[in-house]
Design an enzyme around this catalytic site. Structure first.
Site, mmCIF file in Angstrom:
data_model
loop_
_atom_site.group_PDB
_atom_site.id
_atom_site.type_symbol
_atom_site.label_atom_id
_atom_site.label_comp_id
_atom_site.label_asym_id
_atom_site.label_seq_id
_atom_site.Cartn_x
_atom_site.Cartn_y
_atom_site.Cartn_z
ATOM 1 N N GLN A 1 2.960 9.942 1.451
ATOM 2 C CA GLN A 1 4.252 9.242 1.480
ATOM 3 C C GLN A 1 5.143 9.612 0.301
ATOM 4 O OE1 GLN A 1 2.337 5.161 2.242
ATOM 5 N NE2 GLN A 1 4.321 5.018 3.261
ATOM 6 N N GLY B 1 0.830 -1.196 0.000
ATOM 7 C CA GLY B 1 0.000 0.000 0.000
ATOM 8 C C GLY B 1 0.865 1.245 0.000
ATOM 9 N N HIS C 1 -2.477 7.297 7.179
ATOM 10 C CA HIS C 1 -1.510 8.180 6.519
ATOM 11 C C HIS C 1 -2.185 9.479 6.076
ATOM 12 C CE1 HIS C 1 2.273 6.085 6.297
ATOM 13 N NE2 HIS C 1 1.738 4.994 5.786
ATOM 14 N N CYS D 1 5.953 -0.263 7.278
ATOM 15 C CA CYS D 1 5.561 0.890 6.475
ATOM 16 C C CYS D 1 6.767 1.337 5.658
ATOM 17 C CB CYS D 1 5.111 2.012 7.397
ATOM 18 S SG CYS D 1 4.635 3.510 6.524
ATOM 19 N N LEU D 2 6.535 1.659 4.397
ATOM 20 C CA LEU D 2 7.641 2.096 3.529
ATOM 21 C C LEU D 2 8.278 3.390 4.035
ATOM 22 C CD1 LEU D 2 6.031 1.323 0.053
ATOM 23 C CD2 LEU D 2 7.792 0.000 1.231
ATOM 24 N N HIS E 1 -4.444 1.339 7.677
ATOM 25 C CA HIS E 1 -3.071 1.863 7.698
ATOM 26 C C HIS E 1 -2.951 3.046 6.726
ATOM 27 C CE1 HIS E 1 1.466 1.153 7.909
ATOM 28 N NE2 HIS E 1 1.336 1.944 6.863
ATOM 29 N N GLU E 2 -3.516 2.877 5.508
ATOM 30 C CA GLU E 2 -3.398 3.942 4.501
ATOM 31 C C GLU E 2 -4.257 5.155 4.862
ATOM 32 O OE1 GLU E 2 -0.940 3.683 2.665
ATOM 33 O OE2 GLU E 2 -0.678 1.535 2.993
HETATM 34 NI NI NI Z 1 2.604 3.097 5.657
#
Ligand code: NI
Length: 169
Positions: free
Chosen positions: A51, A46, A139, A93-94, A135-136
């Site tokens: 991000q 995701g 963000h 998470c990236l 999670h997204e």
């Molecule tokens: Ni993330």
């Protein structure tokens, strides 16, 4: 298409509440394509627009590597309508590289969003997809999964990343 630079904690854009998407134009379609490419290249399941430094309510999710039957999702202005149950999952998470932790979230969700064709869709999810969606959406509200950990764990990770920043110079 292009692979975009993924902002890492503690980048400030990750802490902002993202703005509602008002128009779905060519520029947004380009951003969606680039975000999908960036997510696959990372690789991740995701990616939310903040991000990649764009503070807009947009996220892409593809968990098909884990659950084959689930298609790629493009969520514009997603809103959770209903949630129930509880599930705990080891998240990463990236934007918070090399760190994972168990996070508790709702197990089942009903959400509404706009897809990339501009249609309002309602989606019922459970399990891993439900976790990815939450999670997204976090963000988009300036919340990272580490913000959902106990204060002790959060302090640990803050210190770890401060150290990393210093040594990276
Ligand atoms: Ni993330």
């Amino acid at each position: 298409m292009a692979i975009l630079d993924i902002k890492k904690y503690p980048a400030r854009v990750l802490k902002h509440k993202a703005a509602h998407v008002a128009v779905i134009d060519d520029e947004l379609q380009q951003l969606i394509d680039d975000m999908i490419e960036t997510m696959y290249a990372a690789p991740g399941v995701g990616l939310a627009a903040p991000q990649v430094g764009i503070s807009k309510r947009l996220a892409v999710i593809d968990i098909s590597a884990r659950e084959e039957s689930v298609p790629l999702l493009v969520l514009i202005n997603p809103v959770i309508l209903k949630q129930e149950g509880e599930i705990e999952f080891e998240e990463g998470c990236l934007s918070v590289p090399d760190y994972t932790a168990k996070v508790k979230r709702a197990e089942n969700l009903v959400l509404t969003a706009i897809d990339r064709s501009g249609n309002q869709v309602e989606i019922e999810t459970g399990g891993l997809l439900s976790i990815a969606v939450q999670h997204e959406i976090d963000h988009l509200d300036g919340i990272l999964f580490i913000d959902r950990l106990s204060p002790i764990k959060r302090e640990f990770i803050k210190k770890k990343f401060k150290k990393k920043q210093k040594t990276a110079v």
